[in-house]
Design a protein around this motif. Structure first.
Motif, PDB file in Angstrom:
ATOM      1  N   ARG A 140      40.071  22.229  59.803  1.00 22.00           N
ATOM      2  CA  ARG A 140      40.464  20.843  60.338  1.00 22.00           C
ATOM      3  C   ARG A 140      42.146  20.672  60.439  1.00 22.00           C
ATOM      4  O   ARG A 140      42.518  19.447  60.393  1.00 22.00           O
ATOM      5  N   GLY A 141      42.617  21.752  60.692  1.00 14.59           N
ATOM      6  CA  GLY A 141      44.317  21.597  60.693  1.00 14.59           C
ATOM      7  C   GLY A 141      44.986  21.859  59.568  1.00 14.59           C
ATOM      8  O   GLY A 141      44.548  21.972  58.473  1.00 14.59           O
ATOM      9  N   PHE A 142      46.126  22.556  59.829  1.00 15.72           N
ATOM     10  CA  PHE A 142      47.080  23.059  58.748  1.00 15.72           C
ATOM     11  C   PHE A 142      48.526  22.436  59.081  1.00 15.72           C
ATOM     12  O   PHE A 142      49.031  22.549  60.029  1.00 15.72           O
ATOM     13  N   THR A 143      48.961  21.859  57.834  1.00 20.15           N
ATOM     14  CA  THR A 143      50.227  21.344  57.858  1.00 20.15           C
ATOM     15  C   THR A 143      51.310  21.515  56.738  1.00 20.15           C
ATOM     16  O   THR A 143      52.199  20.834  56.511  1.00 20.15           O
TER      17      THR A 143
ATOM     18  N   LEU B 269      40.468  21.749  64.728  1.00 19.57           N
ATOM     19  CA  LEU B 269      39.630  22.441  65.822  1.00 19.57           C
ATOM     20  C   LEU B 269      38.297  21.459  66.297  1.00 19.57           C
ATOM     21  O   LEU B 269      37.658  21.659  67.277  1.00 19.57           O
ATOM     22  N   ALA B 270      38.532  20.341  65.789  1.00 19.62           N
ATOM     23  CA  ALA B 270      37.303  19.283  66.368  1.00 19.62           C
ATOM     24  C   ALA B 270      37.983  18.770  67.885  1.00 19.62           C
ATOM     25  O   ALA B 270      37.231  18.291  68.363  1.00 19.62           O
TER      26      ALA B 270
ATOM     27  N   GLU C 126      33.153  13.671  62.307  1.00 18.89           N
ATOM     28  CA  GLU C 126      33.248  13.528  60.765  1.00 18.89           C
ATOM     29  C   GLU C 126      34.880  13.472  60.405  1.00 18.89           C
ATOM     30  O   GLU C 126      35.605  14.384  61.086  1.00 18.89           O
ATOM     31  N   PRO C 127      35.388  12.544  59.760  1.00 17.25           N
ATOM     32  CA  PRO C 127      36.763  12.778  59.498  1.00 17.25           C
ATOM     33  C   PRO C 127      37.234  13.819  58.301  1.00 17.25           C
ATOM     34  O   PRO C 127      36.282  14.282  57.802  1.00 17.25           O
TER      35      PRO C 127
END
Ligand code: HEC
Ligand code: HEC
Length: 295
Positions: free
Chosen positions: A212-215, A224-225, A282-283
């Motif tokens: 769901r993302g990488f920061t 990737l949603a 989905e959050p």
């Protein structure tokens, strides 16, 4: 006077030696701070179909890209700004010399044959591989012909050791422990379950442990949603070529995708697409270390 100078030099030399010695000892202690789970004792089938399946797992999970197209190993030299010199070992030789439990510990748990945590091998990407797929992967690696290679010794470097001492860097056993469990109920939703399994063993090396993302550091990688916004056909083209929407250069993705994903079957792509698109409802989880709030 001369005696005082000699003493001063001796004191400085001792402090420096103690300092480096301390960093060495403390960083080594971090690498030994691992807990090996039960020894892998799943049966290893060596029939042709299992070995071919293991080859597919190795190809789609990127073993060849880092360990060499003939599994002969690869010296990354100083290409990675971390560590000083990463060297992926000759996997065919390794598989000949080690038992299945040792190989499983390296691949899924991030623990090397010497009982210490690995540093550069992305075991967190493989932590959720099933027992069956792990067994097939091991069967394939053990069947691989050995291509001898002459590789240098890896070097860790003092700056990297210091980051481990201060806790600013974590080893692969630590990362592998933090991969979220698979959640989709395979009986109720088999397609989504297969897609989730692929996402959490193929895409979470880069797109965040839950995709769901990488920061945590740059380059930040997307949730990737976002796949819900592109068609099935564009998704297939994107992951097989590593070229982004509108021809955008995706850098690291452009390097790894053409090596790993072109042989995914239509069904595998359907499953992955269905799962990733479903995430839009989905959050993403908050308060996870790989996605700190960006100010
Ligand atoms: C991003 C590059 C990368 C990928 C992908 C990768 N490896 Fe590695 N691997 C390494 C490096 C580098 C090492 C050396 C140890 C270290 O620095 O962590 C290593 C070490 C290993 C070891 C030896 C561990 C030990 O006992 O020292 C095994 C076994 C291994 N890898 C298996 C695999 C398998 C199987 C795959 C595919 C499922 C794979 N690797 C994918 C980079 C990679
Ligand atoms: C080795 C790292 C790596 C792996 C593994 C990886 N990606 Fe990526 N991905 C990237 C990078 C880097 C970008 C580009 C980020 C940017 O510039 O916005 C990217 C971008 C994307 C994008 C956005 C494309 C666009 O046009 O904006 C999608 C979709 C994507 N990846 C899907 C996937 C899927 C699906 C997988 C697993 C099958 C995957 N990625 C595995 C590194 C990776």
């Amino acid at each position: 006077m001369i005696r005082i100078k000699i003493i001063a030099v001796a004191v400085i030399v001792s402090i420096v030696t103690l300092g480096f010695g301390g960093v060495y000892v403390l960083s080594e202690a971090r690498f030994r701070d691992v807990t090996l789970e039960a020894k892998f004792d799943h049966p290893i089938s060596t029939d042709a179909a299992s070995i071919e399946h293991g080859r597919h797992i190795a190809r789609t999970r990127g073993c060849f890209g880092c360990h060499g197209q003939q599994l002969e190993g690869q010296d990354f030299g100083k290409q990675w700004d971390w560590p000083e010199r990463a060297v992926a070992p000759n996997l065919a030789v390794y598989a000949r010399d080690h038992d299945a439990a040792t190989m499983e510990a390296a691949v899924r748990q991030g623990i090397g044959a010497d009982g210490q945590a690995l540093v550069s091998m992305p075991s967190f990407n493989f932590a959720r591989l099933s027992d069956e797929d792990t067994a097939a992967l091991i069967a394939f690696l053990k069947s691989a012909p050995v291509v001898e290679s002459d590789l240098p010794k890896p070097e860790l470097g003092w700056a990297v050791r210091w980051m481990f001492v201060t806790g600013n860097e974590k080893h692969m056993a630590w990362w592998a422990d933090r991969v979220p469990p698979l959640r989709v109920n395979a009986e109720a939703e088999p397609r989504l379950a297969r897609g989730e399994y692929m996402a959490l063993t193929m895409c979470n090396e880069c797109h965040g442990l839950d995709v769901r993302g990488f920061t945590l550091w740059e380059p930040y990688l997307p949730d990737l949603a976002m796949v819900a916004a592109i068609s099935r056909q564009d998704f297939e083209t994107l992951i097989k070529t590593g070229i982004g929407i509108g021809g955008r250069d995706l850098e690291l993705m452009g390097l790894v995708a053409p090596d790993r994903f072109p042989e995914l079957s239509d069904q595998e792509i359907d499953d992955l697409y269905a799962y990733l698109s479903s995430l839009i409802n989905e959050p993403p989880a908050e308060g996870v270390f790989w996605r700190p709030d960006i100010q």
